[in-house]
Design an enzyme around this catalytic site. Structure first.
Site, PDB file in Angstrom:
ATOM      1  N   GLY A 224     129.804   1.636 -17.404  1.00 50.39           N
ATOM      2  CA  GLY A 224     129.354   1.106 -18.693  1.00 50.39           C
ATOM      3  C   GLY A 224     129.245  -0.401 -18.662  1.00 50.39           C
ATOM      4  N   ASN A 225     129.032  -0.999 -19.815  1.00 53.96           N
ATOM      5  CA  ASN A 225     128.979  -2.459 -19.896  1.00 53.96           C
ATOM      6  C   ASN A 225     129.691  -2.922 -21.164  1.00 53.96           C
ATOM      7  OD1 ASN A 225     126.952  -2.777 -22.135  1.00 53.96           O
ATOM      8  ND2 ASN A 225     125.763  -1.547 -20.698  1.00 53.96           N
ATOM      9  N   ARG A 226     129.799  -4.233 -21.340  1.00 56.87           N
ATOM     10  CA  ARG A 226     130.654  -4.785 -22.391  1.00 56.87           C
ATOM     11  C   ARG A 226     129.955  -4.945 -23.737  1.00 56.87           C
ATOM     12  NH1 ARG A 226     132.541 -10.160 -20.270  1.00 56.87           N
ATOM     13  NH2 ARG A 226     133.790 -10.183 -22.167  1.00 56.87           N
ATOM     14  N   SER A 227     128.744  -4.461 -23.860  1.00 57.66           N
ATOM     15  CA  SER A 227     128.037  -4.662 -25.126  1.00 57.66           C
ATOM     16  C   SER A 227     128.751  -3.948 -26.280  1.00 57.66           C
ATOM     17  CB  SER A 227     126.607  -4.118 -25.008  1.00 57.66           C
ATOM     18  OG  SER A 227     125.977  -4.196 -26.257  1.00 57.66           O
TER      19      SER A 227
END
Ligand code: CTP
Length: 411
Positions: free
Chosen positions: A202-205
């Site tokens: 995933g990513n930090r958005s």
């Protein structure tokens, strides 16, 4: 126009003075209805001087004029700022135990509410349910926004700036926000790519920027659909929200909804997915000491939306870590051309910038260069982006259906 300004008892009550002044200066006949606790935060003389009308919170003042219903019946617009959790609960329940309650109940005028409270209160299911009820009954909710709160803490719950509440309220009455009658689809958040049933890449958005954009588009009068990928922030009221998890799900939804007047790809889309997702949880035993994941390139949704035949406007985002400003903009220009979108919003991200942070700076690019430059809270930046979108749309009416790609159209 006759505007009733309701004020409830929160520290932001002092900011109501600015809204009253702005409405009076714009030529409106303003009647202020504070709650009893609002008057502990702001004085009656201030409200009377600014509104140029008598002010009371008492149902039993001026009974001969049947004041408890007269104001509501004659109002063209009711704006409540700040709207505390208590006042939202009373309005949602239809309580009429003070002048503000009776005035709202006796009115058919549009109701605009600007909530203000601490983050924990705002996020309570009870408060959210009350706001949902009010929105379903037709109220417009402006904010709250992220920012510093009274206790020294920071978060979502700060009242939207008075001038913004006034702008949204007037747009509601005029039915003529800059995006009135337009459909807008915004993707937000970050997609997750499963590795196995319990793990993902995933990513930090957080989705805060996309959510702020959806709210700004709604406040500008648009019918908004938010396609949210794993949002860390609550979805805004008055917006249809569709939840997705993976890039494949996001793509499917965006292609389905993508013939809107405006499509904004604010989501942080995973560029790669895991090739060969395991149906069972991968154990250390099976994975070994130096496991390898094979990744496969995901389709570029923005490019796909931009390149297919369309009549709407397509807006992309570019989150770049490039420190040098000229190089940052050059990357943005290249990305815009590569993807074929109409507008590209460029912002700088880093370990300390961008993700989930309150302040941000963006530049909006079209094929000719920078068309907007905005810095500040995500809410104010979102409004600037929506303004740029509205200007672009105004120059290119939605009815002009086109089967050209964006780059062909620019020529
Ligand atoms: N985007 C998309 N589909 C992808 C990747 C990105 O629709 N598979 C969209 C994002 O929502 C954003 C824009 O493309 O609006 C730019 O995303 P970004 O990650 O900056 O672009 P990339 O093409 O991944 O470029 P880079 O190689 O710089 O990461």
């Amino acid at each position: 126009m006759r505007v009733v300004v309701g004020i409830s008892g929160g520290i932001a009550a002092y900011k109501a003075a600015l809204a009253i002044r702005e409405l009076v200066q714009a030529g409106h006949d303003v009647h202020v209805v504070p709650t009893a606790s609002a008057l502990r935060f702001i004085g009656r003389p201030t409200l009377e001087a600014l509104s140029r009308n008598p002010v009371t919170d008492e149902v039993f003042d001026d009974v001969a004029a049947v004041r408890h219903v007269a104001l509501g019946q004659s109002a063209d617009l009711i704006v409540v700022l700040p709207a505390t959790a208590n006042t939202l609960a009373k309005l949602a329940t239809g309580l009429a135990d003070d002048l503000l309650g009776t005035t709202v109940l006796a009115s058919r005028a549009p109701l605009v509410l600007a909530p203000a409270m601490h983050t924990e209160m705002w996020e309570q299911p009870a408060v959210q349910a009350n706001v949902r009820t009010l929105v379903e009954r037709g109220a417009t909710v402006v904010g709250p926004v992220e920012g510093s709160l009274t206790g020294g803490d920071t978060g979502l719950g700060r009242m939207a700036e008075p001038t913004e509440v006034v702008a949204a309220a007037l747009a509601r009455v005029a039915g003529a926000g800059s995006l009135a009658g337009r459909s807008v689809v915004v993707s937000a958040g970050g997609t997750r790519e499963p590795i196995d049933p319990v793990r993902f890449l995933g990513n930090r958005s957080s989705g805060a920027m996309g959510v702020a954009l959806a709210s700004a588009a709604r406040d500008a009068g648009a019918t908004v659909t938010l396609v949210g990928a794993n949002l860390h922030v609550p979805a805004p009221h008055g917006v249809t929200t569709v939840e997705v998890e993976t890039t494949a799900q996001l793509r499917e939804r965006m292609l389905e909804l993508g013939d809107a007047d405006v499509v904004v790809m604010a989501a942080a889309v995973a560029d790669y997915r895991v090739d060969g997702v395991s149906d069972a949880k991968r154990t250390k035993e099976a994975w070994g000491e130096t496991p390898t994941l094979t990744l496969a390139l995901n389709p570029d949704i923005l490019a796909e939306l931009s390149r297919r035949p369309r009549s709407g406007l397509v807006v992309g985002f570019a989150a770049e870590t490039e420190a040098d400003d000229a190089a940052l903009l050059q990357r943005g220009r290249d990305k815009l051309a590569r993807k074929g979108a109409d507008l590209l919003v460029v912002n700088r991200v880093g370990h300390d910038e961008g993700f989930g942070h309150v302040d941000t700076r963006v530049r909006v690019l079209d094929g000719s260069g920078v068309v907007a430059d905005a810095a500040g809270s995500k809410a104010s930046v979102a409004r600037a982006i929506i303004d740029a979108v509205a200007q672009r749309l105004a120059a290119r009416p939605a009815s002009t259906a086109s089967s050209l790609t964006a780059s062909q159209e620019r020529q």
